[in-house]
Design an enzyme around this catalytic site. Structure first.
Site, mmCIF file in Angstrom:
data_model
loop_
_atom_site.group_PDB
_atom_site.id
_atom_site.type_symbol
_atom_site.label_atom_id
_atom_site.label_comp_id
_atom_site.label_asym_id
_atom_site.label_seq_id
_atom_site.Cartn_x
_atom_site.Cartn_y
_atom_site.Cartn_z
ATOM 1 N N SER A 266 15.442 -42.399 3.098
ATOM 2 C CA SER A 266 14.351 -43.076 2.403
ATOM 3 C C SER A 266 13.073 -42.301 2.668
ATOM 4 O O SER A 266 13.105 -41.120 3.055
ATOM 5 C CB SER A 266 14.247 -44.529 2.874
ATOM 6 O OG SER A 266 13.376 -45.256 2.044
ATOM 7 N N ASN A 267 11.916 -42.926 2.476
ATOM 8 C CA ASN A 267 10.643 -42.288 2.780
ATOM 9 C C ASN A 267 9.648 -43.358 3.232
ATOM 10 O O ASN A 267 9.973 -44.545 3.233
ATOM 11 C CB ASN A 267 10.139 -41.500 1.563
ATOM 12 C CG ASN A 267 9.886 -42.421 0.400
ATOM 13 O OD1 ASN A 267 9.050 -43.305 0.484
ATOM 14 N ND2 ASN A 267 10.625 -42.242 -0.678
ATOM 15 N N ALA A 268 8.439 -42.909 3.558
ATOM 16 C CA ALA A 268 7.480 -43.805 4.236
ATOM 17 C C ALA A 268 6.586 -44.597 3.283
ATOM 18 O O ALA A 268 5.564 -45.112 3.702
ATOM 19 C CB ALA A 268 6.627 -42.996 5.204
ATOM 20 N N ALA B 135 7.968 -44.280 -4.788
ATOM 21 C CA ALA B 135 8.363 -43.001 -4.210
ATOM 22 C C ALA B 135 9.885 -43.030 -4.080
ATOM 23 O O ALA B 135 10.413 -43.254 -2.990
ATOM 24 C CB ALA B 135 7.699 -42.809 -2.858
#
Ligand code: C5P
Length: 217
Positions: free
Chosen positions: A22-24, A89
């Site tokens: 995943s991402n932040a 995102a």
């Protein structure tokens, strides 16, 4: 009044039942865009990956996990909308194979083959009907403006919002809003509410002149 689809937050691509890529992304930019659109009298549908925040009460929220889910739901919702703001995102890679059990540690390195996930903004950009518009975001570290313009063209966007890595999980943002052809229409610095307000004002001026002219199917 326009009906606006906003993608928000990160997506997850599971490797096995407990681990994922995943991402932040926090979803704060999507939240602020939804609030700014509601303030201007628009109808808002948010399609969001897993986030900690609660979106404004007046918008319809559809929760998703993976980038494929995000794409599937957006393709269902977009035909009834005037425009899309792609503030999510999405996770760009997914494992070729997802293990159906937790992958055990062996003491050795683990090699996972990844393939790209579908691009939601590009797909909807290609499926736009006359009167519909799409706005993408670009988060770049090098050659930022050039890359943002390339992205705008590749994803058939009507505007692109260029922001830097400092935007991630922060209450503030610094952006340039860029039109096709590369003209920087506006540079805005401030908290995400202020930035979202400027983005919505430009959308209303340039893309929603009659505030929702797309004839819905
Ligand atoms: O990841 P990238 O920098 O290409 O993202 C730019 C824009 O494309 C953003 O608006 C993002 O929401 C969108 N995007 C998407 N689907 C992806 C990757 C990015 O909609 N798989």
């Amino acid at each position: 009044m326009a009906r606006i689809l906003i993608t928000s937050g990160p997506t997850r691509q599971y490797i096995d039942p407990v681990r994922y890529l995943s991402n932040a992304s926090s979803g704060q930019m999507g939240y602020s865009l939804a609030a700014a659109a509601l303030e201007r009298g628009h109808e808002v549908v948010v399609v969001s990956g897993p986030v900690q925040l609660t979106y404004p009460e007046k918008c319809q929220v559809i929760n998703v996990i993976s980038t494929e889910d995000l794409l599937r739901v957006c393709r269902e919702v977009f035909p009834d909308c005037d425009g899309l703001i792609g503030a999510a995102a999405p996770c760009d890679y997914q494992p070729v194979e997802v293990a159906d059990h937790k992958i055990p540690k062996t003491g050795d390195s683990l090699v996972i083959k990844l393939i790209e996930t579908p691009d939601v903004v590009a797909t909807l950009g290609n499926e736009k009907k006359p009167g519909q518009w799409t706005v993408g975001f670009a988060l770049e570290t090098d050659d930022a403006r050039f890359r943002a313009i390339t992205k705008l063209e590749r994803k058939s966007c009507d505007l692109v919002v260029l922001n830097g890595v400092a935007a991630i999980d922060s209450p503030d943002n610094q952006v340039e809003i860029i039109a096709p052809g590369g003209q920087v229409l506006q540079a805005v610095q401030g908290n995400k509410q202020q930035v979202a307000g400027s983005i919505l004002d430009l959308i209303d001026q340039r893309l929603n002149p009659e505030h929702g002219k797309h004839e819905r199917s």
